[in-house]
Design a protein around this motif. Structure first.
Motif, PDB file in Angstrom:
ATOM      1  N   ASP A  82      40.868  68.443  52.276  1.00  0.00           N
ATOM      2  CA  ASP A  82      40.747  68.886  50.887  1.00  0.00           C
ATOM      3  C   ASP A  82      42.053  69.571  50.473  1.00  0.00           C
ATOM      4  O   ASP A  82      42.403  70.618  51.014  1.00  0.00           O
ATOM      5  N   ASP A  83      42.762  68.988  49.501  1.00  0.00           N
ATOM      6  CA  ASP A  83      44.049  69.533  49.079  1.00  0.00           C
ATOM      7  C   ASP A  83      43.921  70.948  48.523  1.00  0.00           C
ATOM      8  O   ASP A  83      44.801  71.790  48.737  1.00  0.00           O
ATOM      9  N   ASN A  84      42.845  71.222  47.812  1.00  0.00           N
ATOM     10  CA  ASN A  84      42.659  72.558  47.248  1.00  0.00           C
ATOM     11  C   ASN A  84      42.478  73.608  48.335  1.00  0.00           C
ATOM     12  O   ASN A  84      43.022  74.716  48.252  1.00  0.00           O
ATOM     13  N   ILE A  85      41.721  73.246  49.379  1.00  0.00           N
ATOM     14  CA  ILE A  85      41.539  74.181  50.492  1.00  0.00           C
ATOM     15  C   ILE A  85      42.853  74.362  51.250  1.00  0.00           C
ATOM     16  O   ILE A  85      43.185  75.467  51.687  1.00  0.00           O
ATOM     17  N   ALA A  86      43.628  73.289  51.378  1.00  0.00           N
ATOM     18  CA  ALA A  86      44.943  73.404  52.026  1.00  0.00           C
ATOM     19  C   ALA A  86      45.815  74.413  51.281  1.00  0.00           C
ATOM     20  O   ALA A  86      46.536  75.209  51.900  1.00  0.00           O
ATOM     21  N   MET A  87      45.764  74.401  49.960  1.00  0.00           N
ATOM     22  CA  MET A  87      46.544  75.357  49.169  1.00  0.00           C
ATOM     23  C   MET A  87      46.022  76.782  49.358  1.00  0.00           C
ATOM     24  O   MET A  87      46.801  77.730  49.477  1.00  0.00           O
ATOM     25  N   ALA A 109      51.637  70.713  54.853  1.00  0.00           N
ATOM     26  CA  ALA A 109      53.043  71.127  54.847  1.00  0.00           C
ATOM     27  C   ALA A 109      53.527  71.417  53.431  1.00  0.00           C
ATOM     28  O   ALA A 109      54.228  72.401  53.183  1.00  0.00           O
ATOM     29  N   THR A 110      53.149  70.570  52.494  1.00  0.00           N
ATOM     30  CA  THR A 110      53.541  70.778  51.098  1.00  0.00           C
ATOM     31  C   THR A 110      52.976  72.090  50.570  1.00  0.00           C
ATOM     32  O   THR A 110      53.670  72.863  49.890  1.00  0.00           O
ATOM     33  N   ALA A 111      51.706  72.367  50.895  1.00  0.00           N
ATOM     34  CA  ALA A 111      51.066  73.606  50.451  1.00  0.00           C
ATOM     35  C   ALA A 111      51.711  74.834  51.090  1.00  0.00           C
ATOM     36  O   ALA A 111      51.970  75.838  50.414  1.00  0.00           O
ATOM     37  N   CYS A 112      51.992  74.757  52.388  1.00  0.00           N
ATOM     38  CA  CYS A 112      52.610  75.887  53.079  1.00  0.00           C
ATOM     39  C   CYS A 112      54.016  76.150  52.552  1.00  0.00           C
ATOM     40  O   CYS A 112      54.417  77.306  52.350  1.00  0.00           O
ATOM     41  N   TYR A 113      54.761  75.107  52.320  1.00  0.00           N
ATOM     42  CA  TYR A 113      56.125  75.247  51.819  1.00  0.00           C
ATOM     43  C   TYR A 113      56.131  75.965  50.467  1.00  0.00           C
ATOM     44  O   TYR A 113      56.934  76.875  50.218  1.00  0.00           O
ATOM     45  N   GLY A 168      46.794  43.051  56.594  1.00  0.00           N
ATOM     46  CA  GLY A 168      46.236  43.916  55.557  1.00  0.00           C
ATOM     47  C   GLY A 168      46.447  45.373  55.913  1.00  0.00           C
ATOM     48  O   GLY A 168      46.380  45.753  57.083  1.00  0.00           O
ATOM     49  N   ILE A 169      46.711  46.201  54.901  1.00  0.00           N
ATOM     50  CA  ILE A 169      46.891  47.640  55.116  1.00  0.00           C
ATOM     51  C   ILE A 169      46.221  48.402  53.976  1.00  0.00           C
ATOM     52  O   ILE A 169      46.415  48.091  52.803  1.00  0.00           O
ATOM     53  N   ILE A 170      45.426  49.417  54.341  1.00  0.00           N
ATOM     54  CA  ILE A 170      44.821  50.330  53.370  1.00  0.00           C
ATOM     55  C   ILE A 170      45.595  51.640  53.437  1.00  0.00           C
ATOM     56  O   ILE A 170      45.887  52.137  54.530  1.00  0.00           O
ATOM     57  N   TYR A 171      45.915  52.213  52.286  1.00  0.00           N
ATOM     58  CA  TYR A 171      46.713  53.442  52.301  1.00  0.00           C
ATOM     59  C   TYR A 171      46.383  54.312  51.096  1.00  0.00           C
ATOM     60  O   TYR A 171      45.835  53.849  50.093  1.00  0.00           O
ATOM     61  N   THR A 172      46.728  55.603  51.210  1.00  0.00           N
ATOM     62  CA  THR A 172      46.539  56.552  50.120  1.00  0.00           C
ATOM     63  C   THR A 172      47.800  56.584  49.269  1.00  0.00           C
ATOM     64  O   THR A 172      48.885  56.871  49.776  1.00  0.00           O
ATOM     65  N   THR A 173      47.646  56.318  47.988  1.00  0.00           N
ATOM     66  CA  THR A 173      48.807  56.180  47.104  1.00  0.00           C
ATOM     67  C   THR A 173      49.574  57.489  46.913  1.00  0.00           C
ATOM     68  O   THR A 173      50.755  57.469  46.580  1.00  0.00           O
ATOM     69  N   SER A 174      48.908  58.620  47.142  1.00  0.00           N
ATOM     70  CA  SER A 174      49.567  59.914  46.937  1.00  0.00           C
ATOM     71  C   SER A 174      50.142  60.503  48.223  1.00  0.00           C
ATOM     72  O   SER A 174      50.704  61.598  48.198  1.00  0.00           O
TER      73      SER A 174
END
Length: 329
Positions: A82-87, A109-113, A168-174
């Motif tokens: 959860d990105d919000n919890i990471a922040m 890492a982005t949140a900690c930085y 085939g590859i599934i990935y997260t765009t963000s």
């Protein structure tokens, strides 16, 4: 008496709410000693690859001569993807003035930085494929990259499925890690005779539907990245691909243990150890994060799951069988 008990219970619950942000919280060492530096570990979510990174990180600190409880204590928090919890975790570390933040995976890492920047708290990351793409290559931050050996993976797929044409590859765009890996697959795939079919998702809830779509496209195999949203539901993906008779290639040993047929991948415990050794230098005052370039692990191994390979009717060439490491639970 009832009023007293109610007030007491409210106080206990209120104190509990302040103990951490993540779903899994653990403080190790003697927190009563305020002079012992605290390392805040923010792990984006729980799956075996990221767990191995954290385990390796702790081993790296130990092998560098640091003693838990004397030289450092650990405040471990898990964001549950959860990105919000990471922040929230990162902001909590900053508010508590931890000595160092260790971030496992890009969103953490982005949140900690961001949370550490104003206080100039050093951040060290691990399990990030492309720190430049993620904009984590400058400032008081360093760490280790788990850049995938894409060409080795393409060679492995070609050797095990000589007649295959489409991956085939599934990935997260963000997720910058995944975007970077997709670009490399699309650039290098044709040289090995592969067309690359990709489906992007924005959240984990979309992954299984994406798996149905990639199967419907008639791909010859799927190559899995270190994409956290995808890895988090890999067992469910494998149920679908096994029913369809489509081999899935992992990106490291733990994914092969779960049922992927094979992988050219790195050792995440070794990656974590490398990260821990870098963190130890910072804690010892032997270096500053801002002066330490991030490091990329370059060695990799070939892993196979013989049961999964047999189920898919794949024949392993003798030269690969000789060097491959069996990966089963």
């Amino acid at each position: 008496m009832k009023k007293f008990l109610a007030m007491t219970m409210a106080m206990v619950l209120g104190m509990s709410a302040l103990t951490g942000c993540g779903g899994n919280n653990e403080t190790q060492g003697d927190s009563a000693n305020a002079n012992v530096p605290v390392i805040g570990i923010s792990q984006y979510g729980q799956h075996a690859s990221l767990d191995n990174c954290r385990e390796g990180f702790l081993l790296g600190l130990e092998e560098s001569g640091l003693v838990e409880g004397t030289d450092y204590t650990i405040d471990y928090q898990n964001a549950g993807f959860d990105d919000n919890i990471a922040m929230q975790i990162a902001q909590n570390f900053s508010a508590n003035n931890v000595a160092l933040m260790c971030a496992v995976a890009t969103p953490s890492a982005t949140a900690c930085y961001a949370a550490a920047e104003d206080k100039n708290i050093p951040v060290i990351f691990t399990a990030i494929t492309d720190p430049v793409q993620a904009k984590l290559d400058t400032g008081n931050i360093t760490g280790t990259s788990d850049k995938l050996p894409v060409e080795a993976q393409l060679e492995l797929i070609r050797a095990l499925q000589p007649d295959s044409k489409t991956i085939g590859i599934i990935y997260t765009t963000s997720e910058p890690n995944s975007v970077s890996a997709i670009k490399e697959y699309e650039e290098k795939g044709p040289a090995y005779g592969f067309a690359v079919e990709t489906i992007g998702v924005t959240q984990q809830a979309e992954v299984l539907q994406a798996a149905d779509s990639i199967i419907a496209k008639g791909v010859d195999c799927i190559s899995n990245l270190t994409d956290n949203n995808v890895v988090g539901v890999l067992p469910s993906i494998l149920e679908k691909t096994n029913d369809a008779g489509i081999p899935v290639y992992g990106s490291e040993i733990e994914q092969v243990k779960l049922g992927c047929v094979a992988s050219a991948g790195i050792d995440y415990i070794a990656l974590g150890k490398q990260t821990g050794a870098m963190a130890a230098k910072i804690l010892k005052g032997e270096g500053a994060a801002e002066d330490m370039p991030y490091e990329t692990i370059t060695s990799f191994d070939t892993y196979i799951n013989s049961g999964a390979i047999e189920e898919m009717g794949i024949t392993v060439p003798a030269d690969i069988a000789e060097k491959a490491i069996e990966a089963t639970n």
